[in-house]
Design an enzyme around this catalytic site. Structure first.
Site, PDB file in Angstrom:
ATOM      1  N   HIS A 102       5.258 -20.617 -14.036  1.00 59.34           N
ATOM      2  CA  HIS A 102       5.266 -21.574 -12.924  1.00 59.34           C
ATOM      3  C   HIS A 102       3.857 -21.836 -12.415  1.00 59.34           C
ATOM      4  O   HIS A 102       2.926 -21.062 -12.665  1.00 59.34           O
ATOM      5  CB  HIS A 102       6.129 -21.066 -11.769  1.00 59.34           C
ATOM      6  CG  HIS A 102       5.532 -19.876 -11.063  1.00 59.34           C
ATOM      7  ND1 HIS A 102       5.496 -18.621 -11.624  1.00 59.34           N
ATOM      8  CD2 HIS A 102       4.919 -19.765  -9.858  1.00 59.34           C
ATOM      9  CE1 HIS A 102       4.899 -17.784 -10.791  1.00 59.34           C
ATOM     10  NE2 HIS A 102       4.526 -18.464  -9.710  1.00 59.34           N
ATOM     11  N   HIS A 245       1.281 -19.411 -14.326  1.00 54.89           N
ATOM     12  CA  HIS A 245       1.288 -17.957 -14.465  1.00 54.89           C
ATOM     13  C   HIS A 245       2.704 -17.409 -14.475  1.00 54.89           C
ATOM     14  O   HIS A 245       3.663 -18.110 -14.127  1.00 54.89           O
ATOM     15  CB  HIS A 245       0.438 -17.305 -13.370  1.00 54.89           C
ATOM     16  CG  HIS A 245       0.834 -17.656 -11.975  1.00 54.89           C
ATOM     17  ND1 HIS A 245       0.590 -18.891 -11.415  1.00 54.89           N
ATOM     18  CD2 HIS A 245       1.477 -16.945 -11.022  1.00 54.89           C
ATOM     19  CE1 HIS A 245       1.039 -18.922 -10.185  1.00 54.89           C
ATOM     20  NE2 HIS A 245       1.597 -17.768  -9.911  1.00 54.89           N
ATOM     21  N   ARG A 260      -0.740 -12.394  -0.620  1.00 53.41           N
ATOM     22  CA  ARG A 260      -1.274 -13.615  -1.245  1.00 53.41           C
ATOM     23  C   ARG A 260      -1.667 -14.638  -0.192  1.00 53.41           C
ATOM     24  O   ARG A 260      -0.904 -14.903   0.733  1.00 53.41           O
ATOM     25  CB  ARG A 260      -0.227 -14.226  -2.175  1.00 53.41           C
ATOM     26  CG  ARG A 260      -0.833 -15.230  -3.129  1.00 53.41           C
ATOM     27  CD  ARG A 260       0.223 -15.882  -3.989  1.00 53.41           C
ATOM     28  NE  ARG A 260       0.679 -17.105  -3.352  1.00 53.41           N
ATOM     29  CZ  ARG A 260       1.701 -17.841  -3.795  1.00 53.41           C
ATOM     30  NH1 ARG A 260       2.392 -17.459  -4.841  1.00 53.41           N
ATOM     31  NH2 ARG A 260       2.028 -18.948  -3.180  1.00 53.41           N
TER      32      ARG A 260
END
Ligand code: SIN
Length: 270
Positions: A102, A245, A260
């Site tokens: 994705h 990734h 993140r």
């Protein structure tokens, strides 16, 4: 080969990925370091750092060197830092984020420039992340296929992905061309990922399914990939516009955990 003066850049493959050393991301960076990181990022699509024990403020400061921070359209941030999402899996997890090819939030109308993932806790083995160059995927198509996919757009739908949350809401759905030009490098890339794309627009369903299968298979070619093995306090910063990734969930029931920061696609300087 670019020469760097303020950082060290070690490419991982000829196609994608480089490890950056000689820099401390817990401290503010010099203009030259930031400029050279922009160059390395454009050249290698995903850059990695080791031994960077960043707190939330230094994590966000690093992200802001590349653009405004982005609020995740489907997940809520952590308390006091709404721009930071927590990624965590352990023996109680029944799913993990991103265990399929994705590009982050390609369901959004203007998907993010990139993401900076910091992991502090890793399983004893496994939990690697794969990255794929969508420049290389585009370049490897025949001229006829390039022309064909360039004429098409795809629907990117987050609803099937986030259905597991059981929230009573609709997530984003957007249409994007299958071939895009990167705003910084000006190179063409295949804008496809099998997690968000729900259909190819404007063609019969059987043709859409066939193109989907072909592009999934094509993007899975190891020639376009690199693989990162994490250590505690590693950071990966990927260009979400030209790389996709895949986070491998091969470590159940062990823990893998971190944070993140996502960066908006609103500054187009190299
Ligand atoms: C993601 O942000 O898509 C997850 C990547 C990872 O956990 O390695």
């Amino acid at each position: 080969m670019t020469t760097y003066e303020s950082i060290k850049v070690k490419p991982m493959t000829p196609t994608i990925g480089a490890v950056i050393t000689g820099i401390d991301l817990t401290q503010p960076l010099s203009n030259q370091q930031v400029e050279e990181l922009h160059t390395a990022f454009a050249e290698h699509l995903v850059i990695f750092f080791r031994d960077q024990k960043v707190d939330h403020e230094s994590h966000k400061r690093f992200g802001r060197y590349f653009g405004d921070l982005y609020f995740h359209s489907a997940s809520t941030g952590i308390p006091d830092h709404p721009e930071i999402i927590r990624l965590h899996a352990d023996g109680n997890s029944d799913h993990v984020a991103g265990d399929m090819w994705h590009s982050d939030l390609s369901c959004d109308p203007n998907p993010p420039l990139g993401s900076v993932l910091y992991l502090h806790t890793l399983p004893p083995l496994g939990g690697d992340t794969l990255f794929a160059s969508m420049y290389a995927a585009y370049d490897a198509l025949s001229d006829s296929m390039k022309a064909y996919v360039e004429s098409l757009a795809a629907t990117h739908d987050a609803n099937p992905i986030y259905a597991y949350k059981g929230e009573n809401r609709r997530y984003n759905v957007s249409i994007h061309p299958l071939v895009k030009t990167h705003p910084v490098t000006k190179k063409k890339l295949l804008y496809f990922n099998e997690q968000y794309v729900s259909k190819i627009n404007g063609v019969p369903e059987r043709e859409s399914n066939a193109i989907f299968r072909f592009l999934s298979d094509h993007c899975a070619d190891a020639m376009f990939h690199t693989r990162f093995t994490w250590e505690p306090h590693s950071i990966a910063f990927w260009d979400n516009r030209c790389a996709q990734h895949y986070a491998i969930w091969d470590y159940y029931p062990h823990e893998r955990s971190g944070f993140r920061v996502t960066i908006a696609n609103n500054l187009h300087t190299a």
